[in-house]
Design an enzyme around this catalytic site. Structure first.
Site, short mmCIF file in Angstrom:
data_model
loop_
_atom_site.label_atom_id
_atom_site.label_comp_id
_atom_site.label_asym_id
_atom_site.label_seq_id
_atom_site.Cartn_x
_atom_site.Cartn_y
_atom_site.Cartn_z
N ARG A 39 18.30 -21.47 -57.39
CA ARG A 39 17.10 -20.68 -57.14
C ARG A 39 16.64 -20.81 -55.68
O ARG A 39 16.28 -19.85 -55.03
CB ARG A 39 15.98 -21.12 -58.10
N ASN A 50 -35.55 -28.42 -31.15
CA ASN A 50 -35.64 -27.44 -32.25
C ASN A 50 -37.03 -26.83 -32.28
O ASN A 50 -37.18 -25.61 -32.47
CB ASN A 50 -35.37 -28.10 -33.61
N ARG A 92 7.06 -28.12 -72.22
CA ARG A 92 7.41 -27.19 -71.13
C ARG A 92 8.02 -27.99 -69.96
O ARG A 92 9.05 -27.60 -69.41
CB ARG A 92 6.15 -26.45 -70.65
N GLU A 111 -22.44 -30.99 -30.97
CA GLU A 111 -22.75 -29.57 -31.19
C GLU A 111 -21.94 -28.68 -30.23
O GLU A 111 -21.50 -29.14 -29.16
CB GLU A 111 -24.26 -29.36 -31.03
N TYR A 152 12.03 -27.97 -67.95
CA TYR A 152 12.32 -27.94 -66.51
C TYR A 152 13.08 -29.19 -66.08
O TYR A 152 13.91 -29.14 -65.17
CB TYR A 152 11.02 -27.81 -65.71
N ARG A 157 -22.12 -12.21 -27.25
CA ARG A 157 -22.12 -13.19 -28.35
C ARG A 157 -22.50 -12.50 -29.67
O ARG A 157 -21.92 -12.77 -30.72
CB ARG A 157 -23.09 -14.32 -28.04
N TYR A 193 -8.67 -27.18 -57.47
CA TYR A 193 -8.20 -26.05 -56.67
C TYR A 193 -9.30 -25.42 -55.83
O TYR A 193 -9.15 -24.31 -55.33
CB TYR A 193 -7.60 -24.98 -57.60
N TYR A 227 -33.05 -18.64 -27.08
CA TYR A 227 -32.29 -17.38 -27.21
C TYR A 227 -33.00 -16.25 -26.43
O TYR A 227 -32.35 -15.41 -25.82
CB TYR A 227 -32.13 -16.99 -28.68
N ARG A 253 -30.01 -37.03 -31.53
CA ARG A 253 -30.71 -36.59 -32.74
C ARG A 253 -29.96 -36.95 -34.02
O ARG A 253 -30.59 -37.20 -35.05
CB ARG A 253 -31.01 -35.08 -32.66
N ARG A 309 -27.72 -31.43 -41.27
CA ARG A 309 -28.06 -31.48 -39.85
C ARG A 309 -28.97 -32.68 -39.63
O ARG A 309 -29.58 -33.21 -40.59
CB ARG A 309 -28.78 -30.20 -39.43
N HIS A 310 -29.07 -33.12 -38.40
CA HIS A 310 -30.03 -34.17 -38.03
C HIS A 310 -31.43 -33.70 -38.40
O HIS A 310 -31.67 -32.51 -38.64
CB HIS A 310 -29.94 -34.37 -36.51
N HIS A 369 -24.51 -31.01 -36.67
CA HIS A 369 -25.26 -29.94 -36.00
C HIS A 369 -24.91 -28.60 -36.66
O HIS A 369 -23.88 -28.48 -37.33
CB HIS A 369 -24.88 -29.89 -34.52
N GLN A 370 -25.74 -27.61 -36.35
CA GLN A 370 -25.61 -26.32 -37.03
C GLN A 370 -24.20 -25.71 -36.93
O GLN A 370 -23.55 -25.44 -37.96
CB GLN A 370 -26.63 -25.35 -36.47
#
Ligand code: F6P
Length: 464
Positions: free
Chosen positions: A150, A273, A207, A336, A211, A361, A439, A347, A316, A266-267, A402-403
């Site tokens: 096989r 923050n 079975r 991070e 085999y 980004r 699994y 931001y 942190r 996260r911290h 971290h995030q």
């Protein structure tokens, strides 16, 4: 999502399992036509560019952990960016011939069943070849492949398509492991739906016996192989060369089958923050310290000891771990995402001062690399040793991170396409409990007080 109250007042939520959608392979394709500065121009070398076209062919008697190993390999390789898919012949058999097959169906003397089984095995193989010829990088052919004949057939078809073949054979003579595996996975499989456990176990043992009669171990003359003996107690390799294959072997060396959970948090809230500033090395806020104390009680009540506590090298996470009162290990690999020239900005400040960067980004958050910093794709590469250690560790693991880092680790644990990890929600003051199963992985989140006062996260493109 309803959040059931717990006796101790902490909100606990079961998270939905990740289910790969039809776009999974498409999502793994890379788009090198883009010209945004910050994306392709920064010369990112990705896994798919190397396009290995590799077929791993599983070998072994039933209940030897082949599917467990195949899925772990697929999860690891997909997370690294290779388009990888497992082709499980048992799934093809159930879909085409129905489940609930009596053990006699697997008797090599049963001519009709033998040819039906061969047909489904070849259908799965054809699908794997089509996947590899159609842009997939790595196929994992999950079947017993227990005879030399096989395997020769599988090899000749792969070689015709110029695919490299590596056998991954699981040999397990420790009957206690086999028995545990039969009860944990096989007796609960769709093959035995509605069948009492003892009856299912007895049929499955018969079975296996079918085999066993024809089983021939992989020999050196057949080509490259990795043999995993008694669930990792020993390994043998032959003709394993090159960067990717040696990494896969390294990964396999660390696998074990002991059940244990992985906790991600996260911290506690930091003073950065509170101000909405990214990166930096700020200390905890008062609320952040209170969170660390709450976390200590959760670790004591739910995680227990021994527990492996890992932090980054940033203040942190270390301050959060110190309040637990347990020994911990600080990893630089867990630092991070490096925001480069944007480190310490909000931001809103980035959007005003560098709108092009902000928009780039927002357009491709996974591949976007901050000038003189990192992308999500970069942090996946540097997290590889952490993944190996998570796999190796037999005690529960608590990662105070971290995030961005926890998003990447969560994607690995939950088998999510890595491209989706930048969008995983990992708020402050929430603990994620991940419980690997045979699994897959179950996930739950626990909200702890006090609520953080974090400004709006990075979001959609700024319109100029
Ligand atoms: O805001 C906290 C933080 O950990 C930053 O230091 C980091 O840059 C950011 O989260 C990562 O999140 P995102 O990828 O959504 O910007």
């Amino acid at each position: 999502m309803p959040v059931p109250a717990r006796a101790d007042g902490h909100a606990l939520t079961t998270l939905p399992c990740y289910r790969p959608g039809p776009n999974r392979e498409r999502a793994a394709e890379l788009n090198f036509g883009r010209s945004e500065w910050g994306l392709a121009c920064r010369g990112m070398m990705t896994a798919s560019v190397l396009s290995p076209k590799l077929a791993f062919v599983m070998v072994g008697l039933p209940a030897r952990g082949k599917t467990f190993i195949a899925r772990k390999m697929a999860r690891y390789l997909s997370w690294l960016g290779y388009s990888t898919q497992v082709f499980n012949v048992g799934t093809y058999r159930r879909a085409r011939l129905g489940s609930r097959q009596h053990h006699s169906f697997f008797d090599p003397q049963n001519e009709a069943a033998r040819s039906a089984r061969r047909e489904v095995a070849l259908a799965a193989l054809d699908d794997m070849l089509a996947f590899l010829n159609g842009g997939g990088d790595i196929g994992i052919y999950d079947a017993t492949n227990n005879t030399r004949e096989r395997r020769a057939l599988v090899c000749s078809r792969c070689e015709k398509d110029k695919l490299e073949v590596v056998f991954v054979e699981s040999i397990c003579n420790d009957l206690a492991i086999v028995e545990t595996n039969i009860r944990a996975t096989k007796a609960r499989s769709p093959d035995y739906e509605g069948v009492p456990e003892e009856q299912a176990v007895a049929d499955f043992r018969l079975r296996i016996a079918h085999y066993e009669r024809g089983y021939e171990e992989v020999s050196e003359s057949e080509g490259a192989f990795v043999k995993i003996i008694d669930a990792g107690r020993k390994m043998a390799i032959h003709r394993i060369q090159g960067y990717l294959l040696t990494r896969v072997v390294h990964f396999l060396l660390n696998l074990h089958i002991q059940p244990r959970s992985v906790w991600l948090t996260r911290h506690g809230e930091s003073t950065f923050n509170v101000l909405g500033r990214i990166g930096g090395d700020a200390p905890l806020s008062d609320a952040g310290r209170l969170y660390a104390i709450e976390l200590a009680s959760v670790v004591k009540d739910r995680v227990g000891e021994p527990v492996a506590v890992w932090t980054s090298t940033l203040r942190r996470t270390i301050e959060t771990a110190e309040l637990l009162g347990l020994p911990f290990r600080a990893w630089r690999a867990l630092d991070e995402i490096d925001a480069g020239v944007c480190d310490g900005m909000t931001y809103a400040e980035i959007a005003t001062a560098m709108p092009h960067e902000y928009n780039a980004r927002a357009t491709d958050k996974f591949r976007y690399r901050y000038p003189r910093g990192e992308s999500y794709q970069d942090i996946i590469q540097r997290l590889e040793p952490v993944i190996f250690e998570i796999e190796r560790e037999e005690s529960p693991v608590l990662i105070i991170g971290h995030q961005a880092i926890l998003r990447a680790l969560y994607a690995y644990m939950m088998d999510m396409p890595p491209q989706e990890c930048p969008f995983v929600s990992v708020p402050l003051h929430v603990v994620l409990e991940l419980e690997p199963t045979a699994y897959g992985c179950n996930a739950r989140s626990i909200d702890l007080p006090p609520p953080p006062r974090t400004p709006a996260p990075f979001s959609s493109p700024r319109l100029d």
